[in-house]
Design a protein around this motif. Structure first.
Motif, mmCIF file in Angstrom:
data_model
loop_
_atom_site.group_PDB
_atom_site.id
_atom_site.type_symbol
_atom_site.label_atom_id
_atom_site.label_comp_id
_atom_site.label_asym_id
_atom_site.label_seq_id
_atom_site.Cartn_x
_atom_site.Cartn_y
_atom_site.Cartn_z
ATOM 1 N N LEU A 82 -13.445 -1.412 -4.381
ATOM 2 C CA LEU A 82 -13.202 -2.846 -4.241
ATOM 3 C C LEU A 82 -13.379 -3.566 -5.571
ATOM 4 O O LEU A 82 -12.593 -4.448 -5.925
ATOM 5 C CB LEU A 82 -14.138 -3.435 -3.183
ATOM 6 C CG LEU A 82 -13.938 -4.919 -2.874
ATOM 7 C CD1 LEU A 82 -12.506 -5.183 -2.391
ATOM 8 C CD2 LEU A 82 -14.945 -5.396 -1.820
ATOM 9 N N GLN A 83 -14.421 -3.201 -6.327
ATOM 10 C CA GLN A 83 -14.615 -3.816 -7.641
ATOM 11 C C GLN A 83 -13.465 -3.487 -8.583
ATOM 12 O O GLN A 83 -13.023 -4.340 -9.365
ATOM 13 C CB GLN A 83 -15.944 -3.327 -8.226
ATOM 14 C CG GLN A 83 -17.168 -3.837 -7.500
ATOM 15 C CD GLN A 83 -18.437 -3.141 -7.947
ATOM 16 O OE1 GLN A 83 -18.417 -1.974 -8.382
ATOM 17 N NE2 GLN A 83 -19.567 -3.839 -7.864
ATOM 18 N N PRO B 102 0.791 -1.240 0.000
ATOM 19 C CA PRO B 102 0.000 0.000 0.000
ATOM 20 C C PRO B 102 0.819 1.283 0.000
ATOM 21 O O PRO B 102 0.503 2.222 -0.739
ATOM 22 C CB PRO B 102 -0.853 -0.137 1.270
ATOM 23 C CG PRO B 102 -1.030 -1.616 1.423
ATOM 24 C CD PRO B 102 0.275 -2.218 0.973
ATOM 25 N N LEU B 103 1.887 1.353 0.791
ATOM 26 C CA LEU B 103 2.648 2.599 0.893
ATOM 27 C C LEU B 103 3.329 2.949 -0.428
ATOM 28 O O LEU B 103 3.210 4.083 -0.929
ATOM 29 C CB LEU B 103 3.685 2.487 2.012
ATOM 30 C CG LEU B 103 4.505 3.756 2.289
ATOM 31 C CD1 LEU B 103 3.591 4.891 2.737
ATOM 32 C CD2 LEU B 103 5.566 3.477 3.354
ATOM 33 N N TYR C 100 -6.055 -0.358 -1.134
ATOM 34 C CA TYR C 100 -5.522 0.933 -1.547
ATOM 35 C C TYR C 100 -6.596 2.006 -1.403
ATOM 36 O O TYR C 100 -7.778 1.758 -1.639
ATOM 37 C CB TYR C 100 -5.038 0.881 -2.998
ATOM 38 C CG TYR C 100 -4.127 -0.293 -3.271
ATOM 39 C CD1 TYR C 100 -2.844 -0.329 -2.728
ATOM 40 C CD2 TYR C 100 -4.553 -1.363 -4.043
ATOM 41 C CE1 TYR C 100 -2.008 -1.408 -2.956
ATOM 42 C CE2 TYR C 100 -3.717 -2.443 -4.286
ATOM 43 C CZ TYR C 100 -2.451 -2.454 -3.735
ATOM 44 O OH TYR C 100 -1.619 -3.526 -3.959
ATOM 45 N N SER C 101 -6.174 3.201 -1.056
ATOM 46 C CA SER C 101 -7.116 4.301 -0.786
ATOM 47 C C SER C 101 -7.309 5.166 -2.015
ATOM 48 O O SER C 101 -6.777 6.271 -2.128
ATOM 49 C CB SER C 101 -6.594 5.165 0.371
ATOM 50 O OG SER C 101 -5.304 5.662 0.072
ATOM 51 N N ALA D 276 3.543 5.688 -5.925
ATOM 52 C CA ALA D 276 3.601 5.610 -7.383
ATOM 53 C C ALA D 276 2.366 6.210 -8.036
ATOM 54 O O ALA D 276 2.447 6.788 -9.124
ATOM 55 C CB ALA D 276 3.773 4.159 -7.820
ATOM 56 N N ARG D 277 1.199 6.086 -7.397
ATOM 57 C CA ARG D 277 -0.034 6.619 -7.983
ATOM 58 C C ARG D 277 -0.140 8.134 -7.873
ATOM 59 O O ARG D 277 -0.865 8.752 -8.637
ATOM 60 C CB ARG D 277 -1.250 5.992 -7.301
ATOM 61 C CG ARG D 277 -1.413 4.505 -7.442
ATOM 62 C CD ARG D 277 -1.940 4.057 -8.809
ATOM 63 N NE ARG D 277 -1.022 4.288 -9.909
ATOM 64 C CZ ARG D 277 0.087 3.577 -10.139
ATOM 65 N NH1 ARG D 277 0.411 2.595 -9.326
ATOM 66 N NH2 ARG D 277 0.864 3.833 -11.139
ATOM 67 N N HIS D 278 0.540 8.731 -6.904
ATOM 68 C CA HIS D 278 0.338 10.155 -6.645
ATOM 69 C C HIS D 278 1.593 10.993 -6.828
ATOM 70 O O HIS D 278 1.589 12.184 -6.488
ATOM 71 C CB HIS D 278 -0.208 10.354 -5.230
ATOM 72 C CG HIS D 278 -1.546 9.730 -5.019
ATOM 73 N ND1 HIS D 278 -1.701 8.432 -4.575
ATOM 74 C CD2 HIS D 278 -2.800 10.208 -5.212
ATOM 75 C CE1 HIS D 278 -2.989 8.144 -4.492
ATOM 76 N NE2 HIS D 278 -3.679 9.201 -4.876
ATOM 77 N N ASP D 279 2.651 10.431 -7.362
ATOM 78 C CA ASP D 279 3.889 11.171 -7.561
ATOM 79 C C ASP D 279 4.512 10.742 -8.887
ATOM 80 O O ASP D 279 4.661 9.542 -9.144
ATOM 81 C CB ASP D 279 4.854 10.906 -6.404
ATOM 82 C CG ASP D 279 6.095 11.779 -6.483
ATOM 83 O OD1 ASP D 279 6.111 12.835 -5.837
ATOM 84 O OD2 ASP D 279 7.050 11.390 -7.183
#
Length: 211
Positions: free
Chosen positions: A171-172, A84-85, A156-157, A90-93
Motif C-alpha cells: 500500500l505504501q 488491475p488486469l 494491485y497484487s 504489463a508487470r509480469h509479461d
C-alpha cells in the motif's frame, strides 16, 4: 539545439528502458517513475525537438493531430493500463510491458506534437486548443495520481515491496507511486500549457508596451 533536445529525450528513454536504474525500487514506484519519465520528460523533449522539423507529423497530417482528441486518447490509454488486469499483464509479461510503455510514449508524443507542432503560420491557432489539451491531460494525470495516493487499499497484487534503504509494504508503494504521478504528470503538462499561453500573450504584451 533541436537535435540536442531530441537526443536528451531519447537518452531518458534509454536510461529507464534499457538499464537497471529502477530495479532497486519497489515495483509500483519503479513503474510510475518509468511512466512519468516517458510521458512527462522524454516525450515533451522529443516533441519540442521534432516540432516544425521535417520529422514533425503535424506538418503532414495536421487534420489528424488535434490536441483535444489526442488528450482524450491518452486518457483512455493511461487509465486502461492502470486497471488491475492490464497492469498485472504489463508487470509480469515482457510483451505486455512493451505494449504498455510503447503506447504511453506514442500517446504522449501525439499530445505534445499536437499542441506545439505544425506549420509556424498556424501554430498560434493550434496553441489555443493545445493549451486545453495539455491542461486536460494534466487534470486526468492528477486525478489518477490522487486516486492511487489516497485509496485505503491496494489495487494491485504485488505482495510486499522493499527498498534498499528500508521496507515499504504494497500500500505504501502504491501511495508513493500515486504521489509521483500526481506531481510529475500534473506539473509537466501544466507547465507545457503555461508555455503555450506565454507564447500567445507575448506579442499582445509587446503591443501594449509600445502603446
Amino acid at each position: 539545439m533541436r537535435l540536442t533536445v531530441t537526443l536528451c529525450g531519447c537518452g531518458v528513454l534509454t536510461l529507464v528502458w534499457c538499464t537497471s536504474l529502477l530495479d532497486a525500487l519497489p515495483p509500483f514506484t519503479a513503474h510510475m517513475l518509468m511512466h512519468m519519465s516517458v510521458v512527462a520528460v522524454a516525450a515533451p523533449l522529443i516533441a519540442i525537438g521534432l516540432a516544425g522539423s521535417h520529422f514533425d507529423p503535424a506538418l503532414r497530417w495536421a487534420w489528424l493531430l488535434a490536441p483535444l482528441p489526442a488528450s482524450a486518447l491518452e486518457l483512455v490509454i493511461v487509465w486502461a493500463w492502470h486497471a488491475p488486469l492490464l497492469h498485472h499483464y504489463a508487470r509480469h509479461d515482457a510483451i505486455g510491458k512493451t505494449l504498455e510503455q510503447g503506447s504511453f510514449l506514442l500517446a504522449s508524443l501525439l499530445v505534445w506534437l499536437s499542441a506545439c507542432g505544425g506549420e509556424r503560420s498556424t501554430r498560434r491557432l493550434r496553441a489555443g486548443s493545445g493549451i486545453a489539451g495539455l491542461l486536460m491531460t494534466s487534470m486526468h494525470m492528477t486525478l489518477l495520481g490522487a486516486l492511487l495516493a489516497l485509496t485505503p487499499r491496494t489495487l494491485y497484487s504485488h505482495g510486499h515491496a522493499h527498498t534498499a534503504g528500508g521496507g515499504l509494504d504494497a500500500l505504501q508503494d502504491q501511495h508513493l507511486g500515486g504521489v509521483i504521478m500526481l506531481l510529475a504528470g500534473g506539473i509537466s503538462y501544466a507547465i507545457g500549457a503555461l508555455w503555450l499561453l506565454a507564447g500567445l500573450l507575448r506579442p499582445h504584451v509587446t503591443r501594449e508596451l509600445r502603446i
